[in-house]
Design a protein around this motif. Structure first.
Motif, PDB file in Angstrom:
ATOM      1  N   PRO A  63       0.815  -1.226   0.000  1.00  0.00           N
ATOM      2  CA  PRO A  63       0.000   0.000   0.000  1.00  0.00           C
ATOM      3  C   PRO A  63       0.846   1.273   0.000  1.00  0.00           C
ATOM      4  O   PRO A  63       0.497   2.257  -0.665  1.00  0.00           O
ATOM      5  N   ILE A  64       1.959   1.251   0.744  1.00  0.00           N
ATOM      6  CA  ILE A  64       2.844   2.418   0.760  1.00  0.00           C
ATOM      7  C   ILE A  64       3.421   2.661  -0.632  1.00  0.00           C
ATOM      8  O   ILE A  64       3.506   3.808  -1.104  1.00  0.00           O
ATOM      9  N   LEU A  65       3.816   1.589  -1.308  1.00  0.00           N
ATOM     10  CA  LEU A  65       4.372   1.711  -2.652  1.00  0.00           C
ATOM     11  C   LEU A  65       3.350   2.284  -3.621  1.00  0.00           C
ATOM     12  O   LEU A  65       3.665   3.202  -4.395  1.00  0.00           O
ATOM     13  N   ILE A  66       2.133   1.749  -3.599  1.00  0.00           N
ATOM     14  CA  ILE A  66       1.096   2.242  -4.510  1.00  0.00           C
ATOM     15  C   ILE A  66       0.813   3.719  -4.248  1.00  0.00           C
ATOM     16  O   ILE A  66       0.683   4.522  -5.184  1.00  0.00           O
ATOM     17  N   PHE A  67       0.743   4.093  -2.967  1.00  0.00           N
ATOM     18  CA  PHE A  67       0.525   5.495  -2.627  1.00  0.00           C
ATOM     19  C   PHE A  67       1.675   6.361  -3.133  1.00  0.00           C
ATOM     20  O   PHE A  67       1.450   7.440  -3.695  1.00  0.00           O
ATOM     21  N   ALA A  68       2.908   5.897  -2.934  1.00  0.00           N
ATOM     22  CA  ALA A  68       4.079   6.678  -3.344  1.00  0.00           C
ATOM     23  C   ALA A  68       4.102   6.887  -4.852  1.00  0.00           C
ATOM     24  O   ALA A  68       4.453   7.974  -5.329  1.00  0.00           O
ATOM     25  N   VAL A  69       3.733   5.861  -5.617  1.00  0.00           N
ATOM     26  CA  VAL A  69       3.730   5.972  -7.081  1.00  0.00           C
ATOM     27  C   VAL A  69       2.748   7.048  -7.527  1.00  0.00           C
ATOM     28  O   VAL A  69       3.092   7.970  -8.288  1.00  0.00           O
ATOM     29  N   PHE A  70       1.491   6.945  -7.071  1.00  0.00           N
ATOM     30  CA  PHE A  70       0.480   7.904  -7.502  1.00  0.00           C
ATOM     31  C   PHE A  70       0.748   9.289  -6.937  1.00  0.00           C
ATOM     32  O   PHE A  70       0.542  10.295  -7.626  1.00  0.00           O
ATOM     33  N   PHE A  71       1.235   9.363  -5.699  1.00  0.00           N
ATOM     34  CA  PHE A  71       1.557  10.656  -5.110  1.00  0.00           C
ATOM     35  C   PHE A  71       2.650  11.351  -5.922  1.00  0.00           C
ATOM     36  O   PHE A  71       2.555  12.554  -6.202  1.00  0.00           O
ATOM     37  N   HIS A  72       3.681  10.603  -6.295  1.00  0.00           N
ATOM     38  CA  HIS A  72       4.803  11.181  -7.032  1.00  0.00           C
ATOM     39  C   HIS A  72       4.353  11.752  -8.371  1.00  0.00           C
ATOM     40  O   HIS A  72       4.708  12.882  -8.734  1.00  0.00           O
ATOM     41  N   PHE A  73       3.561  10.978  -9.110  1.00  0.00           N
ATOM     42  CA  PHE A  73       3.157  11.438 -10.433  1.00  0.00           C
ATOM     43  C   PHE A  73       2.122  12.550 -10.352  1.00  0.00           C
ATOM     44  O   PHE A  73       2.188  13.518 -11.125  1.00  0.00           O
ATOM     45  N   ILE A  74       1.180  12.457  -9.421  1.00  0.00           N
ATOM     46  CA  ILE A  74       0.192  13.521  -9.273  1.00  0.00           C
ATOM     47  C   ILE A  74       0.871  14.824  -8.870  1.00  0.00           C
ATOM     48  O   ILE A  74       0.571  15.892  -9.407  1.00  0.00           O
ATOM     49  N   MET A  75       1.814  14.739  -7.931  1.00  0.00           N
ATOM     50  CA  MET A  75       2.540  15.936  -7.497  1.00  0.00           C
ATOM     51  C   MET A  75       3.358  16.523  -8.650  1.00  0.00           C
ATOM     52  O   MET A  75       3.472  17.741  -8.788  1.00  0.00           O
ATOM     53  N   GLY A  76       3.914  15.640  -9.485  1.00  0.00           N
ATOM     54  CA  GLY A  76       4.671  16.118 -10.642  1.00  0.00           C
ATOM     55  C   GLY A  76       3.803  16.885 -11.618  1.00  0.00           C
ATOM     56  O   GLY A  76       4.199  17.950 -12.121  1.00  0.00           O
ATOM     57  N   PHE A  77       2.600  16.367 -11.881  1.00  0.00           N
ATOM     58  CA  PHE A  77       1.680  17.066 -12.781  1.00  0.00           C
ATOM     59  C   PHE A  77       1.225  18.390 -12.183  1.00  0.00           C
ATOM     60  O   PHE A  77       1.098  19.392 -12.894  1.00  0.00           O
ATOM     61  N   ILE A  78       0.973  18.417 -10.867  1.00  0.00           N
ATOM     62  CA  ILE A  78       0.557  19.663 -10.219  1.00  0.00           C
ATOM     63  C   ILE A  78       1.650  20.720 -10.312  1.00  0.00           C
ATOM     64  O   ILE A  78       1.392  21.883 -10.649  1.00  0.00           O
ATOM     65  N   LEU A  79       2.900  20.323 -10.036  1.00  0.00           N
ATOM     66  CA  LEU A  79       4.012  21.271 -10.115  1.00  0.00           C
ATOM     67  C   LEU A  79       4.205  21.777 -11.538  1.00  0.00           C
ATOM     68  O   LEU A  79       4.479  22.963 -11.750  1.00  0.00           O
ATOM     69  N   GLU A  80       4.051  20.881 -12.509  1.00  0.00           N
ATOM     70  CA  GLU A  80       4.204  21.296 -13.911  1.00  0.00           C
ATOM     71  C   GLU A  80       3.117  22.295 -14.297  1.00  0.00           C
ATOM     72  O   GLU A  80       3.403  23.313 -14.950  1.00  0.00           O
ATOM     73  N   MET A  81       1.882  22.037 -13.905  1.00  0.00           N
ATOM     74  CA  MET A  81       0.789  22.954 -14.244  1.00  0.00           C
ATOM     75  C   MET A  81       0.968  24.309 -13.568  1.00  0.00           C
ATOM     76  O   MET A  81       0.715  25.355 -14.165  1.00  0.00           O
ATOM     77  N   ARG A  82       1.408  24.294 -12.311  1.00  0.00           N
ATOM     78  CA  ARG A  82       1.615  25.562 -11.597  1.00  0.00           C
ATOM     79  C   ARG A  82       2.779  26.347 -12.195  1.00  0.00           C
ATOM     80  O   ARG A  82       2.739  27.570 -12.262  1.00  0.00           O
ATOM     81  N   ASN A  83       3.817  25.629 -12.633  1.00  0.00           N
ATOM     82  CA  ASN A  83       4.938  26.324 -13.277  1.00  0.00           C
ATOM     83  C   ASN A  83       4.506  26.962 -14.591  1.00  0.00           C
ATOM     84  O   ASN A  83       4.897  28.094 -14.913  1.00  0.00           O
ATOM     85  N   ASN A  84       3.677  26.246 -15.358  1.00  0.00           N
ATOM     86  CA  ASN A  84       3.177  26.804 -16.616  1.00  0.00           C
ATOM     87  C   ASN A  84       2.239  27.978 -16.370  1.00  0.00           C
ATOM     88  O   ASN A  84       2.238  28.961 -17.118  1.00  0.00           O
TER      89      ASN A  84
END
Length: 223
Positions: A63-84
């Motif tokens: 469960p920690i791994l699954i959370f980390a995977v989705f958290f990492h990618f979701i956070m990456g998309f959020i940071l990219e959108m905010r930077n744009n």
């Protein structure tokens, strides 16, 4: 967690920590999968059975791994959108190639492809494993000899193998920038240590994807 992700610096820090966790997981995952090249009677079945039925792995680490995977990618998309969003109007003259690498400019693209690969990978193995273990009549959960055959069979399809190889190449490009960036985000930036981290990142981004590619090609070529 809310406080950690409420600011741009906090989001980068949280993303870096999730990245480091995933970097460690990739080494462990490759180590187990590499055992499959020793043949059907090798240690791969025993290692896979342990990982698949150990309560600590299944109900804590997974469960920690699954959370980390989705958290990492979701956070990456959020940071990219905010930077744009922070730069709605592009500069009249912007030579991106002179100021950054291809990997750093296209982390969102390589990340999206890796995420698509993870979806296929979970369908191929995780969904199958959950069905096998928890759906009555689908198989014998106590069978310790099935794992190698299941892995070997998946890599009989050249299209699947090709997509895996392409995905691992893009994973390598993603790691080439992400490894060093994760250390920088937590403040590990120093003239003495940064070159060492960069060198380790370069080797990591080559050896880990190359190992996974080797496994896929090995099983494809030994059908």
């Amino acid at each position: 967690m809310a406080g950690l992700t409420s600011s741009t610096i906090g989001r980068k820090y949280a993303m870096a920590l999730s990245a480091m966790f995933l970097l460690i997981f990739l080494v462990m995952h490759l180590s187990v999968n590499m055992l499959s090249v020793f043949g059907e009677d090798g240690p791969f079945n025993a290692a896979s059975y342990f990982m698949g039925y150990n309560p600590a792995v299944q109900f804590l680490m997974q469960p920690i791994l699954i959370f980390a995977v989705f958290f990492h990618f979701i956070m990456g998309f959020i940071l990219e959108m905010r930077n744009n969003k922070a730069r709605p109007v592009k500069y009249a003259v912007n030579n991106g190639k002179a100021n950054s690498t291809w990997m750093s400019r296209n982390m969102i693209i390589s990340g999206a492809v890796v995420l698509a690969f993870l979806a296929l990978h979970m369908y191929d193995f995780w969904m199958h494993e959950m069905t096998y273990k928890y759906v009555p009549g689908e198989g014998d959960p106590t069978d310790m000899t099935r794992f190698w055959g299941e892995l070997h069979e998946k890599f009989a399809d050249p299209l699947r193998v090709g997509f895996y190889v392409i995905s691992f190449v893009l994973l390598g490009l993603h790691l080439a920038h992400g490894f060093q960036s994760s250390f920088q985000s937590i403040g590990a930036r120093h003239p003495k240590y940064t070159p060492v981290i960069k060198t380790l990142g370069n080797w990591y981004s080559i050896l880990i994807p190359a190992g996974f590619i080797f496994i896929a090609l090995f099983h494809f070529l030994t059908q």
